[in-house]
Scaffold this active site. Structure first.
Site, PDB file in Angstrom:
ATOM      1  N   HIS A  85       0.875  -1.175   0.000  1.00 31.07           N
ATOM      2  CA  HIS A  85       0.000   0.000   0.000  1.00 31.07           C
ATOM      3  C   HIS A  85       0.916   1.230   0.000  1.00 31.07           C
ATOM      4  CE1 HIS A  85      -2.833   2.904   1.850  1.00 31.07           C
ATOM      5  NE2 HIS A  85      -3.796   2.093   1.483  1.00 31.07           N
ATOM      6  N   ASP A 128       2.985  -4.849   7.983  1.00 31.32           N
ATOM      7  CA  ASP A 128       1.770  -4.050   7.847  1.00 31.32           C
ATOM      8  C   ASP A 128       0.583  -5.008   7.966  1.00 31.32           C
ATOM      9  OD1 ASP A 128      -0.489  -2.797   6.929  1.00 31.32           O
ATOM     10  OD2 ASP A 128       0.412  -1.979   5.111  1.00 31.32           O
ATOM     11  N   GLN A 157      -4.634  -5.419   6.821  1.00 29.59           N
ATOM     12  CA  GLN A 157      -5.635  -6.322   6.229  1.00 29.59           C
ATOM     13  C   GLN A 157      -5.576  -7.730   6.828  1.00 29.59           C
ATOM     14  OE1 GLN A 157      -7.976  -5.287   4.283  1.00 29.59           O
ATOM     15  NE2 GLN A 157      -7.187  -3.288   3.652  1.00 29.59           N
ATOM     16  N   LYS A 190     -10.427  -0.800  10.600  1.00 33.08           N
ATOM     17  CA  LYS A 190     -10.558  -1.956   9.705  1.00 33.08           C
ATOM     18  C   LYS A 190     -10.918  -3.232  10.477  1.00 33.08           C
ATOM     19  CE  LYS A 190      -7.299  -0.201   6.281  1.00 33.08           C
ATOM     20  NZ  LYS A 190      -8.108   0.295   5.161  1.00 33.08           N
ATOM     21  N   CYS A 196      -4.671   2.545  -3.685  1.00 33.55           N
ATOM     22  CA  CYS A 196      -3.433   3.040  -3.052  1.00 33.55           C
ATOM     23  C   CYS A 196      -2.286   2.065  -3.258  1.00 33.55           C
ATOM     24  CB  CYS A 196      -3.627   3.302  -1.559  1.00 33.55           C
ATOM     25  SG  CYS A 196      -4.812   4.584  -1.212  1.00 33.55           S
TER      26      CYS A 196
HETATM   27  N1  PLP Z   1      -1.838  -0.893   4.572  1.00 31.35           N
HETATM   28  C1  PLP Z   1      -2.774  -1.613   3.946  1.00 31.35           C
HETATM   29  C2  PLP Z   1      -2.437  -2.973   3.438  1.00 31.35           C
HETATM   30  C3  PLP Z   1      -4.048  -1.099   3.788  1.00 31.35           C
HETATM   31  O1  PLP Z   1      -4.993  -1.813   3.156  1.00 31.35           O
HETATM   32  C4  PLP Z   1      -4.341   0.189   4.293  1.00 31.35           C
HETATM   33  C5  PLP Z   1      -5.670   0.806   4.096  1.00 31.35           C
HETATM   34  O2  PLP Z   1      -6.375   0.515   3.160  1.00 31.35           O
HETATM   35  C6  PLP Z   1      -3.328   0.895   4.948  1.00 31.35           C
HETATM   36  C7  PLP Z   1      -2.094   0.310   5.066  1.00 31.35           C
HETATM   37  C8  PLP Z   1      -3.558   2.251   5.508  1.00 31.35           C
HETATM   38  O3  PLP Z   1      -4.447   2.209   6.572  1.00 31.35           O
HETATM   39  P1  PLP Z   1      -4.999   3.548   7.239  1.00 31.35           P
HETATM   40  O4  PLP Z   1      -5.536   4.384   6.125  1.00 31.35           O
HETATM   41  O5  PLP Z   1      -6.047   3.067   8.179  1.00 31.35           O
HETATM   42  O6  PLP Z   1      -3.855   4.196   7.943  1.00 31.35           O
END
Ligand code: PLP
Length: 404
Positions: free
Chosen positions: A122, A199, A202, A225, A363
């Site tokens: 992401h 990370d 998900q 999430k 993203c």
């Molecule tokens: N990393 C992954 C794999 C994500 O899917 C997301 C959000 O869609 C993020 C990071 C970023 O999360 P946040 O916007 O809650 O900080």
């Protein structure tokens, strides 16, 4: 045990209609809906316990502090961290990664040092490192993947050099659904003496995570999430590592003593929590973690696995269907395109049928480039979705397909 009707009744929004159609909410990868229990815990704290934490001698402040610190303990238990000192509250995954990128690069890296990420990250696990690259001259190395969406582990092993200082990888891809073999990847990094940030944005909502079993050095996720509120998230870090890193932001809470000559910093976890924390948000997050724990993360994972298998099979019945991501191990995220129908058109027309999906690059533009496309339609499941909703999606896609 897993009573789907009872579960759905906990989420009031699921019974609303959109354009006079029952809502089919399949955008859980972006954010999840909130059960009554979470909303009530938040309301209850505002109505009965609200006071700023940590600094007050009065009753309410002490009670709010106890709630806030009990939430930290709930998070610790949920991911099986060794100590609550290893749980840093942040605004979410993005802030957690920025915190780590900034403090780690500042204290542990020099110009020319390298961070390994993967092609399926992401943007929030790419851009913070690029900001450090601009400021400090650090270099990004990228793990490639095969056409099914599996990371190439041999290539990964070859990326290490004496300049490698950190590996920062996603546990579950928000586009392909790939569940990366992070335990194995962490072992590889450790064999090179390199720590790993995972990370978990998900993964935390969908599969059991034990940071000690994984031996992750850092693990990050977002509350919203995992059925919790927006604006709160977690950075887990091994205590040894967090002790070595400098503070991220300055302000109240993170200090021991301040004078104009010299300031000393608070101990963990407060060293990284400048200013008034989102103590209401942490209560909501803890309630959400209690909610999923009561259902059982294993049960949630099994339920969503069956639903995803069913969805993959049904979607493949649609002519001209292309699904991106067929990894050996995958979670409940399905990205697709149908014929030449633009993802935006598909998403917009599905919306008119009450079906909420996400469209675009998610993203993850470097991943889109790797796939040779601009974007996809993405259906992502949560613990409350049903086979009937999958059927509605399939009927909806077919209707849109016939319109084109
Ligand atoms: N990393 C992954 C794999 C994500 O899917 C997301 C959000 O869609 C993020 C990071 C970023 O999360 P946040 O916007 O809650 O900080």
């Amino acid at each position: 045990m897993y009573d789907i009707n009872q579960i759905r009744a906990d989420f009031p929004i699921l019974s609303r209609t959109i354009y006079n159609k029952p809502l089919v909410y399949l955008d859980n990868g972006a954010t999840t809906q909130k059960p009554r229990q979470v909303v009530e815990a938040i309301t209850n704290e505002y109505y009965n316990t609200n006071a700023n934490v940590h600094r007050g001698v009065h009753f309410l402040s002490q009670q709010a502090t106890e709630l806030h610190e009990a939430s930290r303990e709930t998070v610790r238990r949920f991911i099986n961290a060794r100590s609550a000192n290893e749980i840093i509250f942040t605004r979410g995954t993005t802030e957690s990664i920025n915190l780590l990128a900034s403090t780690f690069a500042q204290s542990q890296m020099q110009s020319g040092d390298e961070v390994i990420v993967s092609v399926m990250e992401h943007h929030s696990n790419i851009v913070p490192w690029q900001l450090q690259a601009m400021q400090r001259g650090i270099v990004l190395r990228v793990i490639p993947m095969d056409d099914e969406g599996n990371l190439l582990l041999e290539e990964y092993g070859r990326l290490f050099s004496p300049k490698t200082k950190l590996v920062s990888i996603v546990h579950v891809s928000n586009v392909l659904g790939t569940v990366n073999p992070v335990k194995e990847m962490i072992a590889t990094a450790h064999a090179h003496g390199v720590p790993v940030l995972v990370d978990g944005a998900q993964s935390i909502p969908h599969i059991p995570v034990d940071v000690q079993a994984l031996d992750a050095d850092f693990y990050v996720f977002s509350g919203h999430k995992v059925y919790g509120p927006t604006g709160v998230g977690v950075l887990y870090g091994k205590e040894d590592w967090l002790d070595k890193l400098p503070p991220y932001q300055g302000g109240g809470e993170m200090i021991q003593h301040v004078s104009f000559e010299r300031t000393t910093f608070n101990e963990l976890p407060f060293k990284f929590e400048a200013g008034t924390p989102d103590y209401i948000g942490t209560t909501g997050l803890a309630k959400a973690l209690e909610y999923v724990s009561a259902l059982g993360m294993n049960h949630i994972a099994a339920y969503e696995h069956e639903l995803t298998e069913y969805a993959l099979q049904r979607l493949m019945e649609i002519p001209d269907m292309r699904i991106f991501g067929q990894a050996r191990e995958r979670g409940g995220v399905i990205s697709f395109l149908v014929g030449h129908i633009h993802h935006f058109d598909m998403g917009t027309l599905l919306d008119r049928l009450g079906i909420a999906v996400r469209t675009g690059h998610h993203c993850a533009q470097p991943l889109m480039e790797r796939l040779g496309i601009e974007g996809t339609v993405r259906a992502s499941f949560g613990l409350y979705n049903t086979k009937e909703e999958v059927d509605a999606l399939v009927v909806g896609i077919d209707r849109v397909r016939k319109m084109f």
